[in-house]
Design a protein around this motif. Structure first.
Motif, short mmCIF file in Angstrom:
data_model
loop_
_atom_site.label_atom_id
_atom_site.label_comp_id
_atom_site.label_asym_id
_atom_site.label_seq_id
_atom_site.Cartn_x
_atom_site.Cartn_y
_atom_site.Cartn_z
N GLY A 65 -33.87 29.93 75.68
CA GLY A 65 -34.41 29.44 76.91
C GLY A 65 -34.62 30.37 78.18
N ALA A 66 -34.79 29.71 79.31
CA ALA A 66 -34.80 30.73 80.46
C ALA A 66 -34.35 30.08 81.64
CB ALA A 66 -36.10 31.47 80.58
N ILE A 67 -33.67 30.77 82.49
CA ILE A 67 -32.95 30.17 83.94
C ILE A 67 -33.19 31.20 84.90
CG2 ILE A 67 -30.86 29.74 84.80
CD1 ILE A 67 -29.69 29.20 82.01
N ALA A 68 -33.53 30.72 86.06
CA ALA A 68 -33.88 31.53 87.47
C ALA A 68 -32.55 30.81 88.33
CB ALA A 68 -35.11 31.34 87.92
N THR A 69 -31.73 31.84 88.68
CA THR A 69 -30.82 31.17 89.47
C THR A 69 -30.92 31.95 90.93
OG1 THR A 69 -28.19 31.20 90.00
CG2 THR A 69 -29.19 33.00 88.58
N THR A 75 -24.63 33.74 89.85
CA THR A 75 -25.29 34.38 88.72
C THR A 75 -24.69 34.05 87.42
OG1 THR A 75 -23.56 36.28 89.19
CG2 THR A 75 -25.90 36.45 89.97
N THR A 76 -23.43 33.46 87.44
CA THR A 76 -22.89 32.96 86.22
C THR A 76 -23.70 31.83 85.54
OG1 THR A 76 -21.39 31.16 87.31
CG2 THR A 76 -20.43 33.20 87.02
N TYR A 77 -24.63 31.06 86.38
CA TYR A 77 -25.61 30.15 85.86
C TYR A 77 -26.42 30.84 84.97
CZ TYR A 77 -25.08 26.64 89.76
OH TYR A 77 -24.56 25.55 90.56
N GLY A 78 -26.78 31.81 84.82
CA GLY A 78 -27.60 32.59 83.92
C GLY A 78 -26.94 32.81 82.51
N PRO A 79 -25.89 33.45 82.24
CA PRO A 79 -25.03 33.45 80.91
C PRO A 79 -24.46 32.21 80.46
CG PRO A 79 -23.94 34.74 82.64
CD PRO A 79 -25.25 34.52 83.25
N HIS A 80 -23.97 31.56 81.56
CA HIS A 80 -23.22 30.22 81.09
C HIS A 80 -24.45 29.16 80.54
CE1 HIS A 80 -20.28 27.24 80.67
NE2 HIS A 80 -20.37 26.51 81.71
N GLY A 81 -25.26 29.31 81.51
CA GLY A 81 -26.49 28.37 81.17
C GLY A 81 -27.01 28.60 79.80
N LEU A 82 -27.33 29.79 79.51
CA LEU A 82 -27.82 30.03 78.34
C LEU A 82 -26.97 29.72 77.09
CD1 LEU A 82 -29.62 33.64 79.00
CD2 LEU A 82 -30.70 31.43 78.67
N LYS A 83 -25.63 29.82 77.42
CA LYS A 83 -24.59 29.18 76.34
C LYS A 83 -24.64 28.03 75.89
CE LYS A 83 -21.06 32.91 76.72
NZ LYS A 83 -19.81 33.48 77.01
N LEU A 84 -24.89 27.11 77.27
CA LEU A 84 -24.87 25.72 77.08
C LEU A 84 -26.21 25.20 76.31
CD1 LEU A 84 -23.53 24.60 80.64
CD2 LEU A 84 -22.55 24.60 78.63
N LEU A 85 -27.31 25.74 76.45
CA LEU A 85 -28.44 25.66 75.96
C LEU A 85 -28.31 25.91 74.53
CD1 LEU A 85 -31.22 27.23 78.32
CD2 LEU A 85 -30.75 24.70 77.97
N ARG A 97 -24.49 20.22 83.97
CA ARG A 97 -23.11 20.68 83.76
C ARG A 97 -22.94 22.09 84.77
NH1 ARG A 97 -20.11 21.66 79.09
NH2 ARG A 97 -21.02 19.63 78.38
N LEU A 98 -23.89 22.77 84.96
CA LEU A 98 -23.69 23.95 85.95
C LEU A 98 -23.39 23.56 87.45
CD1 LEU A 98 -26.76 26.23 84.70
CD2 LEU A 98 -24.29 26.52 84.17
N VAL A 99 -24.08 22.60 87.64
CA VAL A 99 -24.18 22.17 89.29
C VAL A 99 -22.58 21.26 89.52
CG1 VAL A 99 -24.95 20.51 90.79
CG2 VAL A 99 -26.58 22.00 89.79
N ALA A 100 -22.21 20.48 88.41
CA ALA A 100 -21.08 19.83 88.60
C ALA A 100 -19.91 20.78 88.76
CB ALA A 100 -20.94 18.70 87.27
N ARG A 105 -22.63 24.45 95.13
CA ARG A 105 -23.54 23.79 94.41
C ARG A 105 -24.68 23.30 95.60
NH1 ARG A 105 -20.06 19.35 94.30
NH2 ARG A 105 -19.44 20.05 92.39
N ALA A 106 -24.20 23.07 96.83
CA ALA A 106 -25.09 22.74 97.85
C ALA A 106 -26.05 24.07 98.39
CB ALA A 106 -24.21 22.20 99.20
N THR A 107 -25.72 25.23 97.92
CA THR A 107 -26.46 26.43 98.52
C THR A 107 -27.25 27.03 97.27
OG1 THR A 107 -24.64 27.95 97.74
CG2 THR A 107 -24.65 26.96 99.98
N ARG A 108 -27.31 26.39 96.17
CA ARG A 108 -27.92 27.00 95.09
C ARG A 108 -29.23 26.34 94.85
NH1 ARG A 108 -23.52 30.34 95.42
NH2 ARG A 108 -21.60 29.35 94.35
N GLN A 109 -30.14 27.13 94.00
CA GLN A 109 -31.44 26.64 93.47
C GLN A 109 -31.53 27.10 92.28
OE1 GLN A 109 -35.22 27.87 95.62
NE2 GLN A 109 -35.56 25.55 95.42
#
Length: 235
Positions: A65-69, A75-85, A97-100, A105-109
């Motif tokens: 998959g692919a992720i834009a953070t 930046t942990t959303y990238g590698p951690h998110g790919l592991k989850l996918l 999972r990432l947001v929780a 989280r309120a400042t992220r997109q």
């Protein structure tokens, strides 16, 4: 013989280490994450009034998959998110999972596409306006500190209507977003990342296209120039 106290030697050898981290600047930007199911390629295109945006926002792995953070990017959303996918979670489940797990989280997109073409996006309540996203089949476009919703709408339309490779569709979306007003602070950097199994140099890796413009007056135009060079040099 000159005698220097040992304590003074230690003092002289200590580097100046800042005691406080400088405040983070938001990765105020617009990006699009897309998937080509025919060749199983994932890609991200991004532009921002931010130095070297390609070092922060795009993350992708072939077959996963692919992720834009972005925004005040975690930046942990990238590698951690790919592991989850990779573990089998969908784009929506991965995003949840990432947001929780993120107190900021309120400042992220973030925008995500998974190996089945499912998409998910999130814009925190504290992202600087205008901030939001538009998604469709196999893609999600998101941005913050934009001229308005018309930016991501234009990106969506361009992605859906452009023919050609995934890279061409992603670049068309960037041009359309900029034409619609883009980042209200202006332009500085852009990046394009496309991954596909065994499509990198010599077939030894998956990085089919990995291009960055870190600092330029017109980074999208420069990124397009680099893409055209890539097409000529890579069979």
């Amino acid at each position: 013989m000159l005698f220097i106290p040992l304590s003074l030697l230690f003092h002289l050898s200590e580097p100046d280490i800042p005691t406080e981290k400088p405040p983070l600047s938001p990765v105020a930007t617009f990006s699009i994450v897309g998937y080509d199911p025919e060749i199983r390629a994932f890609g991200i295109a991004v532009q921002s009034k931010f130095f070297a945006v390609g070092s922060v926002v795009p993350w992708a792995e072939a077959g996963v998959g692919a992720i834009a953070t972005q925004s005040y990017a975690n930046t942990t959303y990238g590698p951690h998110g790919l592991k989850l996918l990779k573990s089998g979670l969908s784009a929506e489940q991965t995003l949840a999972r990432l947001v929780a797990d993120d107190p900021g989280r309120a400042t992220r997109q973030v925008g995500i596409v998974d190996a089945k073409g499912n998409v998910a996006n999130f814009t925190g309540d504290e992202c600087n306006a205008w901030a939001g996203a538009v998604s469709g089949k196999n893609y999600t476009a998101q941005g913050n500190i934009l001229a308005g919703e018309e930016v991501v709408k234009a990106m969506s339309k361009a992605f859906e209507e452009t023919e050609g490779e995934l890279a061409d569709k992603l670049m068309a979306a960037l041009f359309a977003g900029q034409e619609a007003g883009g980042d209200t602070r202006g332009q500085q950097s852009a990046a394009l990342l496309v991954v596909q199994a065994h499509s990198g140099y010599g077939g030894f890796n998956d990085r089919y296209i990995d291009l960055r413009v870190d600092d330029a007056e017109k980074p999208i135009e420069e990124l397009q120039r680099l893409l055209e060079m890539h097409k000529q040099l890579v069979p």
